[in-house]
Design a protein around this motif. Structure first.
Motif, PDB file in Angstrom:
ATOM      1  N   ALA A 136      -2.525  -7.319  -6.587  1.00  0.00           N
ATOM      2  CA  ALA A 136      -2.436  -8.129  -5.375  1.00  0.00           C
ATOM      3  C   ALA A 136      -3.271  -7.519  -4.256  1.00  0.00           C
ATOM      4  CB  ALA A 136      -0.971  -8.257  -4.940  1.00  0.00           C
ATOM      5  N   LEU A 137      -3.216  -6.207  -4.125  1.00  0.00           N
ATOM      6  CA  LEU A 137      -4.023  -5.555  -3.096  1.00  0.00           C
ATOM      7  C   LEU A 137      -5.506  -5.744  -3.380  1.00  0.00           C
ATOM      8  CD1 LEU A 137      -2.037  -2.248  -2.533  1.00  0.00           C
ATOM      9  CD2 LEU A 137      -2.206  -4.217  -1.022  1.00  0.00           C
ATOM     10  N   ASP A 138      -5.867  -5.670  -4.662  1.00  0.00           N
ATOM     11  CA  ASP A 138      -7.256  -5.952  -5.019  1.00  0.00           C
ATOM     12  C   ASP A 138      -7.651  -7.346  -4.561  1.00  0.00           C
ATOM     13  OD1 ASP A 138      -7.752  -3.545  -6.138  1.00  0.00           O
ATOM     14  OD2 ASP A 138      -7.548  -4.178  -8.219  1.00  0.00           O
ATOM     15  N   ALA A 139      -6.756  -8.296  -4.789  1.00  0.00           N
ATOM     16  CA  ALA A 139      -7.069  -9.682  -4.430  1.00  0.00           C
ATOM     17  C   ALA A 139      -7.248  -9.820  -2.924  1.00  0.00           C
ATOM     18  CB  ALA A 139      -5.968 -10.621  -4.931  1.00  0.00           C
TER      19      ALA A 139
ATOM     20  N   ASP B 287      -1.038 -15.782  -3.531  1.00  0.00           N
ATOM     21  CA  ASP B 287      -0.411 -16.054  -4.830  1.00  0.00           C
ATOM     22  C   ASP B 287      -0.152 -14.748  -5.570  1.00  0.00           C
ATOM     23  OD1 ASP B 287      -0.289 -18.731  -4.535  1.00  0.00           O
ATOM     24  OD2 ASP B 287      -2.041 -19.203  -5.755  1.00  0.00           O
ATOM     25  N   ALA B 288      -1.136 -13.866  -5.540  1.00  0.00           N
ATOM     26  CA  ALA B 288      -0.995 -12.603  -6.272  1.00  0.00           C
ATOM     27  C   ALA B 288       0.141 -11.770  -5.684  1.00  0.00           C
ATOM     28  CB  ALA B 288      -2.306 -11.821  -6.221  1.00  0.00           C
TER      29      ALA B 288
ATOM     30  N   ARG C  81       0.842  -1.198   0.000  1.00  0.00           N
ATOM     31  CA  ARG C  81       0.000   0.000   0.000  1.00  0.00           C
ATOM     32  C   ARG C  81       0.877   1.249   0.000  1.00  0.00           C
ATOM     33  NH1 ARG C  81      -4.911  -2.625   1.481  1.00  0.00           N
ATOM     34  NH2 ARG C  81      -4.289  -3.961   3.188  1.00  0.00           N
ATOM     35  N   TYR C  82       1.904   1.227   0.816  1.00  0.00           N
ATOM     36  CA  TYR C  82       2.797   2.380   0.872  1.00  0.00           C
ATOM     37  C   TYR C  82       3.445   2.603  -0.486  1.00  0.00           C
ATOM     38  CZ  TYR C  82       2.484   2.585   5.982  1.00  0.00           C
ATOM     39  OH  TYR C  82       2.046   2.721   7.261  1.00  0.00           O
ATOM     40  N   PHE C  83       3.957   1.523  -1.061  1.00  0.00           N
ATOM     41  CA  PHE C  83       4.638   1.706  -2.337  1.00  0.00           C
ATOM     42  C   PHE C  83       3.683   2.210  -3.405  1.00  0.00           C
ATOM     43  CE2 PHE C  83       5.610   0.173  -6.568  1.00  0.00           C
ATOM     44  CZ  PHE C  83       6.781   0.882  -6.779  1.00  0.00           C
ATOM     45  N   VAL C  84       2.492   1.632  -3.463  1.00  0.00           N
ATOM     46  CA  VAL C  84       1.533   2.050  -4.484  1.00  0.00           C
ATOM     47  C   VAL C  84       1.202   3.536  -4.322  1.00  0.00           C
ATOM     48  CG1 VAL C  84      -0.852   1.775  -5.273  1.00  0.00           C
ATOM     49  CG2 VAL C  84       0.568  -0.233  -4.890  1.00  0.00           C
TER      50      VAL C  84
END
Lengths: 282, 282
Positions: A71-74, B73-74, A7-10
DNA sequence: GGCAACGATACCGTCCGGGTATGGATCCGG
DNA sequence: CCGGATCCATACCCGGACGGTATCGTTGCC
C-alpha cells in the motif's frame, strides 16, 4: 489507516525493535509505542507480541507488513506519477521506459524510432538498469513502461503485450572448442571447466552463493566472457553486441525468451497506450 | 502523502465541487479547500484548475485521481486482509473464495472437496456474486482468491493459474426450434426473434443500453430463458444446472472460456498457496 | 445592478502527535 | 542473588495541525 501509521508499523515490524525503528523514523520511541498501540486498538487486532525484552509479529501483523508495504508503494507511486505528469505538462520528458542494460537493443531502437514517428509522440526517457530492478521501478512509479523478458522477469501485477520470442545462445570466448559446434545443449555448458555461469543479484541486491562471478549487467558479463572468466546463456538478440573476442552458439534446449512490454494497471495515459500500440505493430 | 489528503482530493476530483465534496466527507468546506491547497503546495504541482465558479482537473490531477484511488484501495485492502488474518487466528473462517453465482459449480465442488482433504486445510467461505464484482472483492481484500473466466473477466493485477478450458453452449427454452440442431453458430443466435441476449451490469452497476433483459446472475438468467424471454451463451459446464425447461446446443464459433484461479500478489498466505496448488492438480 | 453560488481567507478552539522524564520488567554479569 | 543495562510502557507537557464559524471576493445569471 493513515500512511503515517503504516510507515510506523512497517518500520517496527522490520526492525522488531521500537528503539531502532524510532531512530529510523526520526522520532522518539514513546510516540512510536503509542502510535502502534493506537493502530492496534483501532483495528481491534494485535499486530505485535511484545514482552519487555522482545518483539515478534503476530499472524495479522505479518499480513499487515506485506500488505502495508504494497500500500505504501502504491501511495508513493501515485505521488511520483503525479509529479511526472505535472513535469510533462511543463515541457519535460513525457515517458520513462526501463529495460535491462544490453538486452533487446535493436528491438528498443526500432520501437523508439517507430514511436517517435507517431503523431502526438512525447519524448521518451530510456532507463537502463540491472535485471530485477525494472519491476521495482515500474511499481514505484519511477518508470511508465518496461521491456521485460519472460521467464526471467515476473510480470505479476502488470498489463503486458508480447512483442516476440527468441531462442537462446551460449556466449563464449572466440576460439573456445565449443564454438565450432552448430548447436549445443544445456548439459554441454553447465559444467564447462573454468567457464562458470555468472551469478545475478537477487531483488534485494545480494548475490546467491555459488561459483561464478557476480555481474550486474550484460555489458559487464560480456566483458567477463571475453576475458575467459565466464560463459553466458543469453537471448540470441545479444549477438548484435558481440565483437571479435566473442562467439555465440545456439542452445537447443534453453527456455525460449519472450520479450513483453509491461505497464502498470490504471495507466490511463495516452502516451503509454500509443507506445504499446506502436510496439505491438512492430 | 497521507491517506486523508488522498481521500480529500479524490472526493473533490470526483465531485468537481468543494461544497459537495466536503459534505460527502463530513467536514466543512474551508478546511477542505485548505487541505487541497496544502497538498498542491507540498507536491509543487497544480492538481485543479479552479475559478470561483468552476473546478476542473489538470493533467497531473487526473493522474492523481486514478493513482490515488488505486493507492486508497491498496490501503483499504491491507486493513481488511489484516483483519481477516486476525479473525482466522481467533478461530473463524480462514479463506474467502469468490466466484460468479452459477458458474463452474462442479469444478468448485471438486476443488473444495480436494482442498478440505489436504493436511492443514482451513475453512473456506464461498462468496457468490455477479460478474465483474469478483475483481473488486479481490482487489479490496474482501476475498483471498477468485475463480475467474477469461475472456469475460480481467485478470490484470493478479496472479493466476489456468484450471481448464471449455466451449460455450447456447441455452434455450426446451422445445425451441434450434434445440434439434447438433450445433449452431453465433450468427444463428445473435438475432433470434423474441430471444435477445441479456445485458450484464457494468462494473459501476449501470446497464448498457440496448434490447434484452437486465440480469444480475446466472440463476436469474436461466429463469428468464425458461420463461422464453431471453437466450444465453454460456460455458458448457452450466449444463449441470439445466432442468427440464431448458436445452443447450454447442456454439462452434463462440470464444473458448478459460477458468482461472486468481489471487492478489503479495499473498504470502500458506492457505492460498495450498488452495492454488490443489486447484492446479485437479 | 442585485442576488446567488462558490471558492478563498481570517480567526479561533481543540485534539493529536511529538518530546522529555520516568516507571516496570527482563536479562545478564559478577 | 543482586545491581545495572536494556527495552517497552506510562505520565505529562507543549506546539501545531485540523476542523468549525464568519466573512470576503469573484463570477454568472435573472
Amino acid at each position: 489507516m493513515e500512511t503515517r501509521e503504516l510507515r510506523y508499523f512497517v518500520a517496527v515490524a522490520e526492525e522488531l525493535h521500537f528503539g531502532r525503528a524510532a531512530q529510523r523514523l526520526g522520532i522518539a520511541q514513546p510516540p512510536l509505542s503509542r502510535a502502534i498501540q493506537q493502530l492496534e486498538r483501532r483495528l481491534g487486532a494485535a499486530l505485535l507480541d511484545r514482552t519487555s525484552r522482545t518483539v515478534a509479529l503476530t499472524v495479522a501483523g505479518s499480513v499487515l507488513l506485506v500488505e502495508g508495504r504494497a500500500a505504501l508503494d502504491a501511495v508513493d507511486a501515485a505521488e511520483r506519477r503525479t509529479l511526472r505528469a505535472a513535469l510533462s505538462t511543463t515541457g519535460r520528458a513525457g515517458l520513462a521506459l526501463v529495460t535491462k542494460a544490453g538486452a533487446s537493443s535493436e528491438l528498443l531502437a526500432k520501437l523508439l524510432d517507430a514511436y517517435a514517428a507517431e503523431p502526438g509522440a512525447v519524448p521518451v526517457e530510456v532507463i537502463l538498469c540491472g535485471p530485477a530492478e525494472q519491476e521495482r521501478l515500474l511499481r514505484e512509479g519511477r518508470a511508465d513502461v518496461a521491456l521485460l523478458h519472460r521467464p526471467f522477469d515476473s510480470t505479476a501485477g502488470f498489463h503486458t503485450e508480447e512483442l516476440g520470442t527468441e531462442g537462446q545462445v551460449v556466449v563464449l570466448p572466440s576460439g573456445h572448442p565449443l564454438t565450432v559446434r552448430a548447436h549445443v545443449h544445456m548439459a554441454d555448458i553447465t559444467a564447462l571447466p573454468g567457464l562458470p555461469l555468472p551469478r545475478w543479484p537477487d531483488p534485494d541486491g545480494s548475490y546467491p552463493p555459488g561459483p561464478g562471478p557476480q555481474v550486474r549487467d550484460h555489458a559487464q558479463l560480456l566483458q567477463l566472457v571475453a576475458l575467459g572468466r565466464a560463459c553466458s546463456v543469453s537471448p540470441e538478440s545479444c549477438r548484435a553486441q558481440l565483437h571479435g573476442d566473442l562467439a555465440a552458439v545456439p542452445v537447443l534446449d534453453a527456455p525460449t525468451v519472450t520479450t513483453v512490454i509491461a505497464w502498470p494497471p490504471h495507466s490511463r495515459s495516452r502516451a503509454v497506450a500509443d507506445l504499446v500500440r506502436t510496439a505491438t505493430r512492430l
